[in-house]
Structures are given as structure tokens and as C-alpha cells.
Design an enzyme around this catalytic site. Structure first.
Site, PDB file in Angstrom:
ATOM      1  N   ASP A   1       3.519   6.608  -7.248  1.00 37.22           N
ATOM      2  CA  ASP A   1       4.705   6.229  -6.481  1.00 37.22           C
ATOM      3  C   ASP A   1       5.981   6.311  -7.296  1.00 37.22           C
ATOM      4  OD1 ASP A   1       3.439   5.581  -4.032  1.00 37.22           O
ATOM      5  OD2 ASP A   1       2.586   3.841  -5.020  1.00 37.22           O
TER       6      ASP A   1
ATOM      7  N   HIS B   1       0.846  -1.198   0.000  1.00 41.53           N
ATOM      8  CA  HIS B   1       0.000   0.000   0.000  1.00 41.53           C
ATOM      9  C   HIS B   1       0.882   1.247   0.000  1.00 41.53           C
ATOM     10  CE1 HIS B   1      -3.266   2.638   0.603  1.00 41.53           C
ATOM     11  NE2 HIS B   1      -3.738   2.229   1.766  1.00 41.53           N
TER      12      HIS B   1
ATOM     13  N   HIS C   1      -1.530  -0.324 -11.774  1.00 43.02           N
ATOM     14  CA  HIS C   1      -2.488   0.104 -10.758  1.00 43.02           C
ATOM     15  C   HIS C   1      -3.772  -0.702 -10.932  1.00 43.02           C
ATOM     16  CE1 HIS C   1      -4.963   2.763  -8.282  1.00 43.02           C
ATOM     17  NE2 HIS C   1      -3.824   3.204  -7.796  1.00 43.02           N
TER      18      HIS C   1
HETATM   19  C1  LIG Z   1      -0.168  -2.203  -8.402  1.00 43.65           C
HETATM   20  C2  LIG Z   1      -0.338  -3.648  -8.850  1.00 43.65           C
HETATM   21  C3  LIG Z   1      -0.320  -4.554  -7.604  1.00 43.65           C
HETATM   22  C4  LIG Z   1      -1.669  -3.776  -9.600  1.00 43.65           C
HETATM   23  O1  LIG Z   1      -1.851  -5.104  -9.814  1.00 43.65           O
HETATM   24  P1  LIG Z   1      -3.084  -5.767 -10.538  1.00 43.65           P
HETATM   25  O2  LIG Z   1      -4.134  -4.802 -10.911  1.00 43.65           O
HETATM   26  O3  LIG Z   1      -3.467  -6.923  -9.702  1.00 43.65           O
HETATM   27  O4  LIG Z   1      -2.462  -6.194 -11.894  1.00 43.65           O
HETATM   28  P2  LIG Z   1      -1.629  -7.502 -12.099  1.00 43.65           P
HETATM   29  O5  LIG Z   1      -0.555  -7.619 -11.059  1.00 43.65           O
HETATM   30  O6  LIG Z   1      -2.577  -8.639 -12.268  1.00 43.65           O
HETATM   31  O7  LIG Z   1      -0.934  -7.158 -13.499  1.00 43.65           O
HETATM   32  C5  LIG Z   1      -1.483  -7.436 -14.783  1.00 43.65           C
HETATM   33  C6  LIG Z   1      -0.323  -7.842 -15.675  1.00 43.65           C
HETATM   34  O8  LIG Z   1       0.601  -6.733 -15.798  1.00 43.65           O
HETATM   35  C7  LIG Z   1       1.859  -7.092 -15.249  1.00 43.65           C
HETATM   36  N1  LIG Z   1       2.335  -5.995 -14.419  1.00 43.65           N
HETATM   37  C8  LIG Z   1       1.592  -5.227 -13.598  1.00 43.65           C
HETATM   38  N2  LIG Z   1       2.349  -4.315 -12.986  1.00 43.65           N
HETATM   39  C9  LIG Z   1       3.604  -4.514 -13.431  1.00 43.65           C
HETATM   40  C10 LIG Z   1       4.828  -3.901 -13.143  1.00 43.65           C
HETATM   41  N3  LIG Z   1       4.909  -2.897 -12.271  1.00 43.65           N
HETATM   42  N4  LIG Z   1       5.941  -4.352 -13.762  1.00 43.65           N
HETATM   43  C11 LIG Z   1       5.855  -5.380 -14.623  1.00 43.65           C
HETATM   44  N5  LIG Z   1       4.711  -6.006 -14.951  1.00 43.65           N
HETATM   45  C12 LIG Z   1       3.594  -5.590 -14.352  1.00 43.65           C
HETATM   46  C13 LIG Z   1       1.618  -8.323 -14.379  1.00 43.65           C
HETATM   47  O9  LIG Z   1       2.785  -9.113 -14.291  1.00 43.65           O
HETATM   48  C14 LIG Z   1       0.499  -9.003 -15.112  1.00 43.65           C
HETATM   49  O10 LIG Z   1       1.056  -9.681 -16.206  1.00 43.65           O
HETATM   50  P3  LIG Z   1       0.443 -11.135 -16.652  1.00 43.65           P
HETATM   51  O11 LIG Z   1      -0.987 -10.846 -17.036  1.00 43.65           O
HETATM   52  O12 LIG Z   1       1.308 -11.554 -17.789  1.00 43.65           O
HETATM   53  O13 LIG Z   1       0.557 -12.018 -15.441  1.00 43.65           O
HETATM   54  C15 LIG Z   1       0.802  -4.065  -9.786  1.00 43.65           C
HETATM   55  O14 LIG Z   1       0.744  -3.280 -10.960  1.00 43.65           O
HETATM   56  C16 LIG Z   1       2.173  -3.960  -9.139  1.00 43.65           C
HETATM   57  O15 LIG Z   1       2.601  -4.855  -8.425  1.00 43.65           O
HETATM   58  N6  LIG Z   1       2.916  -2.844  -9.385  1.00 43.65           N
HETATM   59  C17 LIG Z   1       4.212  -2.642  -8.793  1.00 43.65           C
HETATM   60  C18 LIG Z   1       4.088  -2.095  -7.373  1.00 43.65           C
HETATM   61  C19 LIG Z   1       3.551  -0.694  -7.335  1.00 43.65           C
HETATM   62  O16 LIG Z   1       4.014   0.185  -8.057  1.00 43.65           O
HETATM   63  N7  LIG Z   1       2.583  -0.464  -6.441  1.00 43.65           N
HETATM   64  C20 LIG Z   1       2.008   0.827  -6.224  1.00 43.65           C
HETATM   65  C21 LIG Z   1       0.597   0.872  -6.625  1.00 43.65           C
HETATM   66  S1  LIG Z   1      -0.077   2.489  -6.407  1.00 43.65           S
END
Ligand SMILES: CC(C)(COP(=O)(O)OP(=O)(O)OC[C@H]1O[C@@H](n2cnc3c(N)ncnc32)[C@H](O)[C@@H]1OP(=O)(O)O)[C@@H](O)C(=O)NCCC(=O)NCCS
Length: 385
Positions: free
Chosen positions: A321, A228, A267
Site C-alpha cells: 500500500d 483492509h 504487515h
Molecule cells: C498492518 C498492521 C495492522 C499489522 O499489525 P500487526 O501485525 O498487528 O502488528 P502490530 O500493530 O502489533 O505492530 C507491532 C509493533 O510495530 C509497531 N508498528 C506496526 N506498524 C507500524 C507502523 N505502520 N508505523 C509505526 N509503528 C508500527 C506497532 O506500534 C507495534 O509496536 P509495539 O510493539 O511497541 O506496540 C500494522 O502494521 C499497521 O497498522 N500498519 C499501518 C496500516 C497499513 O499500512 N496497513 C496495510 C497493511 S497491508
């Protein structure tokens, strides 16, 4: 579990991704259009024309303040900014390596015992408590930081705005106007973001009719987690690790080839650029020039261009972020204050959500689906093998 039981199983919404828990008029996150709106006001307008104090009023009251209300609010927030010597003594008793988020959580919990209005459930008393909380968060975070550095905490200066005074209380010197403005905008941009995990934690505590302080302590505890509040730190670490602009493209390609994540991207809601990221990106550019750290910004730019290019099909774009950590770093703030700074701003949104929820309170009491044994036989202790 038997087949029949499995067939009766309810649909379980892990993480409550698709569950609406309340109607709200506080904050709209439009993930398709990349818009963030507080009480109808686009954050791009607020970032351009408003300040954190006015944003607090907008979030809690749902409208723009009149001149008189605005002046009163600024005065009230300035007057409430000081913390008691007793609280400073508590901060001094913390171990030197205590995480600043834990210290903030402890301090807010402690403070509640000295607020004579703690258990007054009226809306007006809660508004006053919200104002005191918003006013004191920056002083607590800054005072603890100074103490752990072996320095004397600085008393707030009521003539300065919250953002400018916060930077002064942390760094020990009055910031230049650009730095003060950037801090102010960062606080505006983080003030709310709809029903995220910490806002929900606050609502769950509030729904039991616990007091506002208890709800805010629950929210701080929830914001602490790296899923978060902590991604900005990870994004900055990536930029520092990359080291030179010429390493940035390779870093992204290698990370993605190994199925790793690039921090500060993606996101749950935004399917395009996070509008907060776009605003902070411009400030990161200005600050990096001013501080002679253009290479760090160049690294961020290449990471951004390559990640967006490579992940376009998955609609992955930079989130707030990605740039907030960089901006705070360029403002001279240490990494472990990034999440407490998030709380300094977000406490305004948390209090707004709790006050709104109490207008039509309902105890939060979801269900879990039991899949454990039902007919276990109790064996007395001395007969167990
Ligand atoms: C924020 C987050 C958890 C959102 O996740 P989500 O909506 O559940 O999306 P997913 O994790 O299912 O991602 C969808 C796809 O994009 C990819 N993806 C998402 N964010 C990514 C990232 N930052 N870098 C690389 N690949 C990413 C995932 O690997 C997934 O690929 P796949 O379909 O081949 O498995 C995720 O984007 C993430 O972990 N980001 C990095 C951490 C971050 O910056 N967090 C701050 C959020 S405000």
C-alpha cells in the site's frame, strides 16, 4: 462471571490470527523470505513476463495456459467486458457522492439477477461466472466514475487488454505504454493474497452454498474497510501532507514519538520487504520522473528510509500500500478509486478461492463463548418500572 466459569473458558482466537481454515494451492505468502507465489509462480516472474489475463487463468486453473487457452481466455474476457444499458442506468441513479466501493457492491449484486447461470453450481458454470465477473469489474468502476464526473461512460474496447482499457475508460484517453504496463503489473500484484478478510468473507458466504455472486458481494463489502483495502489512500495522503522532501524525516520522527503509525508500513505476515512494494517502488520512480513529480517520490524514499531505520527492531517494512497509492496517483487516478481498483484485481483471487473451497465444501460455523446472564427474569412491559 464466576471463577469456575472463567476457568472453563475456551481459548478465544480473536481475529482468527492463528487458525487455518482450508488447505490451498492458490497462493503462498512467505513472510520471512518476502516471497509471494501464485500456484507456484513467483509474482516477480509474473510481474516481469505475464499479464493480468494470464494471471487470472493461473489463479483459477492452477497452471499456465496453452497458447490456444490463452487466446480463448483473452477473447472471452474481452467479449464479456461490456455491461448492459440497464446496469448503466442503475449507475446513473446513484447519488453523486456515493462511495465507488458501495456502487460496485450494488452493481455486482444487481448483475447476479440477470445471469442465467447464477444458480448453476457446477464447476464449469462457476468458472464461466468468474470470467464474467473479472471482465465486468473494470467497466463498472470506470463507468460509474465517468458518470459521477458528468461524462458519458465509455464502452470497452475488446482489442485492448483489461489494464489498458480500464485506464482508457476511466481517464478518457488511451494510456501510454508505460502507464498501461504499470496498471497491468498492479493488477497482477493485487490478484491474491491468501486467506485475508475479504477472501474469508467470500468463503463464509460460499460455504452455505450461496451462489458465486453472493460470495463476491460479501468480499467487496469486506474489502471496503480501511483496515483492509484503504491503507494505500492513507499512505498517499501522508506523502501529500508532508509536502516537501525536507519535511519527511521530521514527520516520521514526530509521528513515532507520538506513538502514531506510518501508513503503508508493517504487515501481519511479512517480516521483511513486501515483494509487491519493491516492484511498485521501481515503477513509482519511473512514473514520477516521467510526470515531473520527482519530489513526491523523494518524499516517499525518505519516509521509507527513516521508517525502516527507526523500526528495524520491530521488523516493520513498507507494504504494497505504501507504493500502490503513489503509483495510482501518478497514473492520474482519484484516491477513492484505489480500493475499487484493488477489487478489480482481487475478484480473480476471490473466485479462485471460492471454486477451490467448493471442491470440498464445509459450512463455516464457528463458536462464540457466551458470557451473558443465564437466568434473567422476564417482567411484562406494564410491570416494569
Ligand atoms: C498492518 C498492521 C495492522 C499489522 O499489525 P500487526 O501485525 O498487528 O502488528 P502490530 O500493530 O502489533 O505492530 C507491532 C509493533 O510495530 C509497531 N508498528 C506496526 N506498524 C507500524 C507502523 N505502520 N508505523 C509505526 N509503528 C508500527 C506497532 O506500534 C507495534 O509496536 P509495539 O510493539 O511497541 O506496540 C500494522 O502494521 C499497521 O497498522 N500498519 C499501518 C496500516 C497499513 O499500512 N496497513 C496495510 C497493511 S497491508
Amino acid at each position: 462471571m464466576g471463577l469456575a466459569a472463567k476457568m472453563d473458558a475456551p481459548r478465544i482466537d480473536r481475529g482468527l490470527d492463528d487458525i487455518y481454515v482450508k488447505e490451498t494451492s492458490i497462493c503462498l505468502v512467505d513472510g520471512d523470505r518476502g516471497r509471494l507465489v501464485y500456484r507456484g509462480f513467483d509474482i516477480r516472474d509474473l510481474a516481469q513476463h505475464s499479464n493480468f489475463e494470464e494471471t487470472v487463468f493461473i489463479l483459477v486453473h492452477g497452471r499456465l495456459p496453452t497458447r490456444e487457452e490463452y487466446d480463448m481466455l483473452r477473447k472471452g474476457l474481452a467479449e464479456s467486458r461490456a455491461i448492459t444499458p440497464d446496469l448503466v442506468r442503475l449507475l446513473r441513479r446513484m447519488p453523486p457522492d456515493a462511495p465507488p466501493m458501495d456502487v460496485l457492491r450494488t452493481a455486482v449484486s444487481y448483475m447476479s439477477n440477470f445471469d442465467p447461470e447464477r444458480d448453476d453450481p457446477t464447476r464449469t458454470a462457476n468458472m464461466r461466472k468468474a470470467q464474467r465477473l473479472v471482465a465486468k469489474f473494470p467497466t463498472i468502476v470506470a463507468a460509474h466514475h465517468r458518470i459521477r464526473e458528468g461524462k458519458r461512460p465509455l464502452a470497452p474496447n475488446p482489442r485492448l487488454g483489461i489494464a489498458e482499457d480500464f485506464l482508457r475508460m476511466v481517464t478518457g484517453k488511451r494510456p501510454d505504454p508505460l502507464s498501461a504496463r504499470i496498471m497491468d503489473v498492479a493488477l497482477i500484484l493485487h490478484a491474491d493474497h491468501s486467506m485475508n478478510a475479504s477472501a474469508f468473507a467470500a468463503i463464509v458466504a460460499a460455504s452455505t452454498l450461496a451462489d458465486l455472486y453472493s460470495a463476491i458481494v460479501a468480499a467487496i463489502a469486506t474489502l471496503k474497510g480501511p483496515l483492509h483495502g484503504g491503507a494505500n489512500e492513507a499512505a498517499l495522503r501522508t506523502m501529500l501532507l508532508v509536502g516537501k522532501p525536507e519535511n519527511a524525516e521530521r514527520y516520521v520522527l514526530d509521528t513515532l514519538a507520538n506513538r502514531g503509525k506510518i501508513f503503508g508500513f508493517g504487515h501481519r505476515v511479512y517480516r521483511t520487504y513486501d515483494p509487491r512494494a519493491l516492484i511498485l517502488r521501481e515503477y513509482a520512480r519511473q512514473l514520477s520522473e516521467k510526470r515531473g513529480q520527482e519530489d513526491l517520490f523523494r518524499i516517499a524514499e525518505i519516509l521509507q528510509e527513516v521508517t525502516v531505520r527507526e523500526l528495524k527492531a520491530k521488523q516493520i517494512y513498507p507494504n504494497v500500500d505504501f507504493y500502490s497509492g503513489l503509483v495510482y496517483h501518478l497514473l492520474g487516478l482519484p484516491m477513492d478509486l484505489f480500493t475499487p481498483i484493488f477489487a478489480v484485481s482481487r475478484v480473480s483471487g476471490w473466485t479462485a478461492h471460492v471454486i477451490e473451497y467448493w471442491d470440498d465444501n464445509r459450512l463455516v460455523r464457528p463458536l462464540d463463548y457466551y458470557v451473558g446472564p443465564r437466568d434473567a427474569v422476564y417482567v411484562p412491559l406494564d410491570q416494569r418500572s
